[in-house]
Write an enzyme that holds these catalytic residues in place. Sequence first.
Site, PDB file in Angstrom:
ATOM      1  N   TYR A 119      31.936  42.691   8.464  1.00  0.00           N
ATOM      2  CA  TYR A 119      30.538  43.043   8.696  1.00  0.00           C
ATOM      3  C   TYR A 119      29.785  41.885   9.354  1.00  0.00           C
ATOM      4  O   TYR A 119      29.976  40.720   8.984  1.00  0.00           O
ATOM      5  CB  TYR A 119      29.861  43.391   7.375  1.00  0.00           C
ATOM      6  CG  TYR A 119      28.426  43.812   7.568  1.00  0.00           C
ATOM      7  CD1 TYR A 119      28.132  45.123   7.902  1.00  0.00           C
ATOM      8  CD2 TYR A 119      27.388  42.897   7.465  1.00  0.00           C
ATOM      9  CE1 TYR A 119      26.824  45.521   8.110  1.00  0.00           C
ATOM     10  CE2 TYR A 119      26.076  43.296   7.674  1.00  0.00           C
ATOM     11  CZ  TYR A 119      25.796  44.607   7.997  1.00  0.00           C
ATOM     12  OH  TYR A 119      24.504  44.997   8.217  1.00  0.00           O
ATOM     13  N   TRP A 121      26.420  40.973  12.531  1.00  0.00           N
ATOM     14  CA  TRP A 121      25.662  41.370  13.721  1.00  0.00           C
ATOM     15  C   TRP A 121      26.304  40.906  15.020  1.00  0.00           C
ATOM     16  O   TRP A 121      25.896  41.326  16.092  1.00  0.00           O
ATOM     17  CB  TRP A 121      24.236  40.838  13.603  1.00  0.00           C
ATOM     18  CG  TRP A 121      23.303  41.861  13.045  1.00  0.00           C
ATOM     19  CD1 TRP A 121      23.370  42.434  11.814  1.00  0.00           C
ATOM     20  CD2 TRP A 121      22.183  42.453  13.713  1.00  0.00           C
ATOM     21  NE1 TRP A 121      22.349  43.334  11.666  1.00  0.00           N
ATOM     22  CE2 TRP A 121      21.602  43.364  12.814  1.00  0.00           C
ATOM     23  CE3 TRP A 121      21.602  42.286  14.965  1.00  0.00           C
ATOM     24  CZ2 TRP A 121      20.471  44.123  13.150  1.00  0.00           C
ATOM     25  CZ3 TRP A 121      20.482  43.032  15.277  1.00  0.00           C
ATOM     26  CH2 TRP A 121      19.932  43.947  14.388  1.00  0.00           C
TER      27      TRP A 121
HETATM   28  P1  PGD Z   1      24.480  36.827  11.103  1.00  0.00           P
HETATM   29  O1  PGD Z   1      23.779  35.549  10.825  1.00  0.00           O
HETATM   30  O2  PGD Z   1      23.924  37.701  12.186  1.00  0.00           O
HETATM   31  O3  PGD Z   1      24.441  37.594   9.717  1.00  0.00           O
HETATM   32  O4  PGD Z   1      24.367  39.308   7.968  1.00  0.00           O
HETATM   33  P2  PGD Z   1      25.242  38.862   9.228  1.00  0.00           P
HETATM   34  O5  PGD Z   1      26.579  38.431   8.731  1.00  0.00           O
HETATM   35  O6  PGD Z   1      25.218  39.926  10.281  1.00  0.00           O
HETATM   36  O7  PGD Z   1      26.011  36.532  11.333  1.00  0.00           O
HETATM   37  C1  PGD Z   1      26.651  36.757  12.534  1.00  0.00           C
HETATM   38  C2  PGD Z   1      27.691  35.677  12.743  1.00  0.00           C
HETATM   39  O8  PGD Z   1      28.428  36.059  13.894  1.00  0.00           O
HETATM   40  C3  PGD Z   1      27.121  34.295  13.030  1.00  0.00           C
HETATM   41  O9  PGD Z   1      27.770  33.321  12.261  1.00  0.00           O
HETATM   42  C4  PGD Z   1      27.376  34.093  14.527  1.00  0.00           C
HETATM   43  O10 PGD Z   1      27.575  32.750  14.895  1.00  0.00           O
HETATM   44  C5  PGD Z   1      28.630  34.920  14.729  1.00  0.00           C
HETATM   45  N1  PGD Z   1      28.803  35.413  16.099  1.00  0.00           N
HETATM   46  C6  PGD Z   1      27.839  35.778  16.971  1.00  0.00           C
HETATM   47  N2  PGD Z   1      28.406  36.158  18.132  1.00  0.00           N
HETATM   48  C7  PGD Z   1      29.741  36.059  17.992  1.00  0.00           C
HETATM   49  C8  PGD Z   1      30.849  36.341  18.843  1.00  0.00           C
HETATM   50  O11 PGD Z   1      30.728  36.778  19.967  1.00  0.00           O
HETATM   51  N3  PGD Z   1      32.102  36.137  18.322  1.00  0.00           N
HETATM   52  C9  PGD Z   1      32.296  35.679  17.066  1.00  0.00           C
HETATM   53  N4  PGD Z   1      33.543  35.525  16.649  1.00  0.00           N
HETATM   54  N5  PGD Z   1      31.254  35.385  16.237  1.00  0.00           N
HETATM   55  C10 PGD Z   1      30.011  35.586  16.701  1.00  0.00           C
HETATM   56  C11 PGD Z   1      23.160  39.970   8.115  1.00  0.00           C
HETATM   57  C12 PGD Z   1      22.873  40.780   6.847  1.00  0.00           C
HETATM   58  O12 PGD Z   1      22.344  39.917   5.833  1.00  0.00           O
HETATM   59  C13 PGD Z   1      21.938  41.883   7.080  1.00  0.00           C
HETATM   60  S1  PGD Z   1      22.165  42.868   8.481  1.00  0.00           S
HETATM   61  C14 PGD Z   1      20.972  42.212   6.202  1.00  0.00           C
HETATM   62  S2  PGD Z   1      19.803  43.402   6.575  1.00  0.00           S
HETATM   63  C15 PGD Z   1      20.896  41.628   4.856  1.00  0.00           C
HETATM   64  N6  PGD Z   1      19.586  41.205   4.512  1.00  0.00           N
HETATM   65  C16 PGD Z   1      19.397  40.478   3.410  1.00  0.00           C
HETATM   66  C17 PGD Z   1      18.154  40.417   2.680  1.00  0.00           C
HETATM   67  O13 PGD Z   1      17.165  41.077   3.020  1.00  0.00           O
HETATM   68  N7  PGD Z   1      18.090  39.606   1.606  1.00  0.00           N
HETATM   69  C18 PGD Z   1      19.142  38.905   1.174  1.00  0.00           C
HETATM   70  N8  PGD Z   1      19.017  38.118   0.100  1.00  0.00           N
HETATM   71  N9  PGD Z   1      20.315  38.928   1.837  1.00  0.00           N
HETATM   72  C19 PGD Z   1      20.485  39.693   2.919  1.00  0.00           C
HETATM   73  N10 PGD Z   1      21.690  39.697   3.580  1.00  0.00           N
HETATM   74  C20 PGD Z   1      22.016  40.625   4.631  1.00  0.00           C
END
Ligand code: PGD
Length: 773
Positions: A119, A121
């Site tokens: 999972y 983004w």
């Molecule tokens: P990101 O920081 O977007 O968080 O959680 P999510 O895991 O989606 O992580 C994406 C990672 O992918 C980053 O480390 C980035 O460097 C890496 N990445 C980006 N592009 C690439 C690529 O092309 N290749 C590779 N291999 N890696 C890449 C988000 C999640 O957190 C979400 S959607 C929600 S809504 C939640 N919200 C909450 C909340 O409201 N409150 C709490 N306490 N916790 C939450 N967690 C959740």
Amino acid sequence: MDDTAYRQHSSHWGAFSARMDGDRLDIRPFEADPDPSPLLANIPASLDHPARIRKPLIRRGWLEDGPGPDRRRGSDAFVEVEWEEALQRTARELRRLGASPVLPEEGPLPGARVFGGSYGWSSAGRLHHAQSQVHRFLNSVFGGYVASVDTYSSGAGSVILSLVLGNAIRLNRDHPYLRELGEDTELLISFGGLPLRNLAVSAGGNSRHVGRSVLQQAAARGCGFVSVSPIADDFSDLPGVTRIAPRPATDTALMLGMAHRLHETGKVDRAYLERYTTGYPAFEAYLTGNADGVAKTPEWAEAICGVPACEIAALADRAAKSRTLINVTYSLQRAENGEQPVWMALTLACMLGQGGLPGAGFCYGLGSIGNIGKEALAVPLPTMPQGRNRVDDFIPVARISELLAKPGEPYTYKGETRRYADIRLVYWAGGNPFHHHQDLSRLKEAFSRPETIILHDSVFTASARHADIVFPATVTAERDDIGAGGNDPYLFAMQTLAEPFGEARDDYAIFADLAGRLECGGIFTEGRDARGWLQAMYEPTREALEKLGSDAPSFEDFMQGGRIDLPVRDAPGLVARFHQDPAAAPLETPSGRIELFSETVAGAGLPGHAAWLAPAEWLGAPMAERHPFQLVSNQPATRLHSQLDFGATSMAAKEKGREVARLNREDAARLGIGAGDVIRLHNERGSVLAAARPSDAIMPGVVQLSTGAWYAPEDLPGAGLACVNGNPNAVTCDAGASALSQGCAGQLCLVSLEKWEQPAPEAWPHKAPFSAG
Ligand code: PGD
């Protein structure tokens, strides 16, 4: 590459063009964007920040002792290795775990013990979408993988709506709520506010930020706004916004109080309920107290939510007099019993009976993500096929700790009892579970269980620190792609802006190489390189455009920096069709109508209608005597989740590298806390340090600490392990929202809060791989 020319690119938070100016990336927002996002300023740091991973890394313990459960994950050192060695060792390990070009047609597949939910983004770009890549790879070499369903964003809300609104769950993508808000709505009541910071972001791309102008347009027409949130700035600072601050987690009670007032004053639209819904009598018996002896009056609601009964009644009266849109954001359902506020908002909107009117009725998620409420597109977007997952097993996405720690144990989901698989391998790309999951100490324990964990990322996140093999991935600026997001009106050629950092490779190239070593190369690549895939993915969109008579450039012309205006669909969406004729366009629910009572929900052990169910962690709970503050860990305004936390906008908002927590000014004064003081939030699950900011925007009893600071646990003298950077998931609870949805409930939890009187340890937000040991 001509370094003097601006090239076009895109991100989840906006399109832009950029060029290298010396060693700095100079960015210009997309010229047609009326309100570009400040998150664009985070991008330049992605090219060369010390947190970038330069070469493949293997955890020392795994390298020396081989695969197996290992508690050293998270604190072990990493060894930089050559690509050849990393790929060879990985291929050998995948083969050991059953990867093969010849997999059984019948019987268990090796993928049944591989968790590939992965999972996250990832980044914008239709080809190099890391999660799609990892799925395609695992389908190619293991025949499939244990998947994850639903999202961290909207687990509880999507599950309840899938049961009671059926196909209309797609209403988010299907109905022009934003246009109607601008043109038709007379009163918007938005539970969870309508934070523009969330509207700024949309998976895949958000090229025109229209949220602010839509609100201004509505305000200029005289539309009234009611923002219901414990955080006053969850709604734009337009004049005339009514702000109501209930105790967090009590919105359902507030809505019930409104519903009771409608009932009492004869304002319930019975004709609407009759034609479009089923199950209202059971709900009404609960509302009036006929079922349980407790009438859900505004006074009853006041005792729970703290909003005066007269205000609740007045809001109901105002809603009944106006063309009213009831919106509920994702934030409310990311909580224990998170299904209830969503279902109750739907019930309330049905009682008002305005569902068929433009600008009125029920909306879910407006203000949670940028593409909700935009016009639906008339053509398909380029998509990378993921292949077929032959492993018929999944977890609700936020059950990752249980999956890894409790193989074979039962759990419930949508009324069924299922069992967790026994996972040997975890493969993750494009996500950061040690940012996004709750109760991170528990996740750490769970991550010690698998035999091997492989991860791709461009930066050394806390999740990378807990893996065994880490492949350095490129960032979008280092590769060509096609940019497009759901309901976003453009298709962009994303052009390479810079050379890859160190020896970073594209996820596609890493998977193609591994698949080749496993003799599955043909299945994974189908003979195409990345460019070949981009072309193959572009063609269906080009053909669909041509059929509609739109000019569509050839692939090669498009990739020279092209941008295509995508046509929007002019046929009415599901919600509109259902309201035109519910018999001809029924919903995918058992009754074909909106279910205000659901047998499936009742069968899952919950009340069969929307109801107030007190969570374990709210300000009225017994636990609040021990931990008297409600922590709201909402989405950050200065970055997307944990991405580019080291970027300029994100860093500028921190205090000495530490995340800022806001608390009510009077609470701060009572506790002797001043601006910039380090505070410690804690409960039985852990603790986290943050920099305090007293604020009038936060209601008393509440502390707000956004997600996204990178997890950095350290032992504090006399206080145990604390995340010194300010990641709230050190203290949040990872129990599912309910036995029905098992959704992420991370938004709300109870904590104690105090000034940290000892010398504060330095925050270490973004360490390079070698300081991890
Ligand atoms: P990101 O920081 O977007 O968080 O959680 P999510 O895991 O989606 O992580 C994406 C990672 O992918 C980053 O480390 C980035 O460097 C890496 N990445 C980006 N592009 C690439 C690529 O092309 N290749 C590779 N291999 N890696 C890449 C988000 C999640 O957190 C979400 S959607 C929600 S809504 C939640 N919200 C909450 C909340 O409201 N409150 C709490 N306490 N916790 C939450 N967690 C959740």
